[in-house]
Design an enzyme around this catalytic site. Structure first.
Site, mmCIF file in Angstrom:
data_model
loop_
_atom_site.group_PDB
_atom_site.id
_atom_site.type_symbol
_atom_site.label_atom_id
_atom_site.label_comp_id
_atom_site.label_asym_id
_atom_site.label_seq_id
_atom_site.Cartn_x
_atom_site.Cartn_y
_atom_site.Cartn_z
ATOM 1 N N GLU A 220 58.794 125.384 -42.940
ATOM 2 C CA GLU A 220 59.200 124.018 -42.595
ATOM 3 C C GLU A 220 58.805 123.654 -41.167
ATOM 4 O OE1 GLU A 220 60.048 121.579 -44.340
ATOM 5 O OE2 GLU A 220 60.129 122.709 -46.204
ATOM 6 N N CYS B 27 51.084 109.890 -54.393
ATOM 7 C CA CYS B 27 51.418 108.664 -53.642
ATOM 8 C C CYS B 27 51.080 108.888 -52.168
ATOM 9 C CB CYS B 27 52.901 108.334 -53.819
ATOM 10 S SG CYS B 27 53.319 106.664 -53.286
ATOM 11 N N CYS C 136 47.597 105.736 -58.240
ATOM 12 C CA CYS C 136 48.656 105.167 -59.074
ATOM 13 C C CYS C 136 48.408 105.412 -60.563
ATOM 14 C CB CYS C 136 48.806 103.682 -58.790
ATOM 15 S SG CYS C 136 49.217 103.362 -57.060
ATOM 16 N N CYS D 269 50.134 108.441 -61.705
ATOM 17 C CA CYS D 269 51.513 108.587 -61.214
ATOM 18 C C CYS D 269 52.512 108.415 -62.353
ATOM 19 C CB CYS D 269 51.778 107.553 -60.123
ATOM 20 S SG CYS D 269 53.474 107.614 -59.502
ATOM 21 N N CYS E 86 57.101 101.343 -60.782
ATOM 22 C CA CYS E 86 57.027 101.292 -59.320
ATOM 23 C C CYS E 86 57.166 99.844 -58.829
ATOM 24 C CB CYS E 86 55.686 101.874 -58.877
ATOM 25 S SG CYS E 86 55.320 101.637 -57.141
HETATM 26 S S1 SF4 Z 1 52.655 103.907 -58.752
HETATM 27 FE FE1 SF4 Z 1 53.957 103.587 -56.954
HETATM 28 S S2 SF4 Z 1 54.939 105.555 -56.596
HETATM 29 FE FE2 SF4 Z 1 53.204 105.937 -57.957
HETATM 30 S S3 SF4 Z 1 51.452 106.446 -56.608
HETATM 31 FE FE3 SF4 Z 1 51.378 104.251 -56.960
HETATM 32 S S4 SF4 Z 1 52.496 103.374 -55.244
HETATM 33 FE FE4 SF4 Z 1 53.076 105.538 -55.356
#
Ligand code: SF4
Length: 315
Positions: free
Chosen positions: A61, A217, A224, A227, A233
């Site tokens: 850390e 992200c 995205c 994601c 989101c």
């Molecule tokens: S969808 Fe939203 S949370 Fe996912 S990578 Fe894109 S900006 Fe980030």
């Protein structure tokens, strides 16, 4: 898919609850979505293995705070090979910690880690404390590190807010591209409201959101399409509005005092003894900037003047 407003799993005081944004998914679904993604995509990192001691987690850390994983991996391995326990590090001079820190950058972290090792050895029997308040009392351990060590090493339930986590929450929950420069009370309320009730699940949630921010992200180019939160989101659903806050700090290095400090410290690290002024003068042509950088290193305790024009790492 439409966003669904739910009551947070962790009820907040009524005044705080009003400030928590509507969540993009029912909490259990949000948790299982991120945890499932983490299970499938997590990196196998040595500080995440069951064999990693609390000390190893603490070392990781400190190193990871401002340095990418790729550069931390060899330094982490070498550090723990040399100092497998806090007592091993505490028995060595702080200058040895600075020497081993090498080129990880922000070398004051080495001194702080050494200070924490000394405190753990002298006040806690050489055992890394397992409660947040005691961790926080160690030199060099701030709110983030205390929460991270308590969560990752001891599987406790804490809000762990690093830059990756803050960015994911800013986008997915609050609907803005970047969080404020410093952590706000509102962010902390949101993160608390999202935290799973069960401690072990909360600990995995903390590292899972962090991993999502590190791998998907990302700050400059979020992927995205890959994601797990894509359909929910808040920032995506708002059409990815551009950032409107104050200018974000750049990462300029060339020509800065930081660069000069790095060059001066490299000479001292490689010297294994004292170093005369002439060798330090050779690393940077601007005498004023060089003197300022050296003064800063001395003031920070990273360099020790021995006599006029002679320096060494702290003993
Ligand atoms: S969808 Fe939203 S949370 Fe996912 S990578 Fe894109 S900006 Fe980030």
């Amino acid at each position: 898919m439409a966003a669904i407003t739910v009551t947070p799993a962790v009820p907040a005081p009524s005044s705080a609850a009003a400030a928590v944004p509507a969540l993009p998914l029912p909490l259990p679904v949000l948790h299982s979505t991120v945890l499932g993604w983490y299970d499938a995509h997590r990196r196998d990192l040595p500080w995440r293995t069951p064999e990693a001691s609390p000390w190893a987690v603490m070392v990781s850390e400190f190193m990871l705070q401002q340095t990418p994983v790729k550069r931390v991996l060899p330094a982490y391995a070498a550090w723990l090979e040399r100092w497998p326990t806090p007592a091993d590090l505490a028995a060595d001079a702080p200058g040895e910690a600075v020497r081993m820190w090498g080129r990880l950058g922000y070398p004051r972290r080495a001194l702080r880690l050494h200070g924490a090792a000394v405190a753990i050895t002298e006040k806690h029997g050489g055992v890394v404390p397992d409660d947040h308040a005691t961790l926080l009392s160690l030199p060099g351990v701030g709110e983030y590190t205390a929460a991270a060590v308590a969560s990752f090493a001891f599987r406790q339930r804490h809000v762990v807010l690093d830059t990756n986590v803050r960015r994911v929450f800013a986008r997915a929950v609050t609907g803005v591209e970047y969080p404020a420069q410093a952590t706000t009370a509102a962010e902390r309320r949101t993160a608390t409201a999202l935290l799973p009730d069960d401690a072990d699940t909360a600990a995995t949630w903390a590292v899972g959101v962090m991993e999502l921010g590190a791998l998907v992200c990302t700050a400059r180019a979020p992927e995205c399409g890959g994601c797990p939160l894509f359909n929910h989101c808040a920032w995506q659903r708002a059409g990815r509005p551009p950032y409107e806050g104050p200018a974000r700090r750049g990462q300029t290095y060339e020509g800065t005092d930081r660069q000069v400090r790095g060059k001066l410290l490299a000479v001292l690290r490689d010297a294994h003894g004292t170093v005369g002024q002439a060798r330090l003068d050779a690393v940077w042509p601007d005498a004023v900037q060089r003197a300022r950088a050296l003064d800063g290193l001395v003031a920070d305790g990273l360099v020790e003047p021995v006599e006029q024009g002679v320096y060494r790492l702290p003993q």
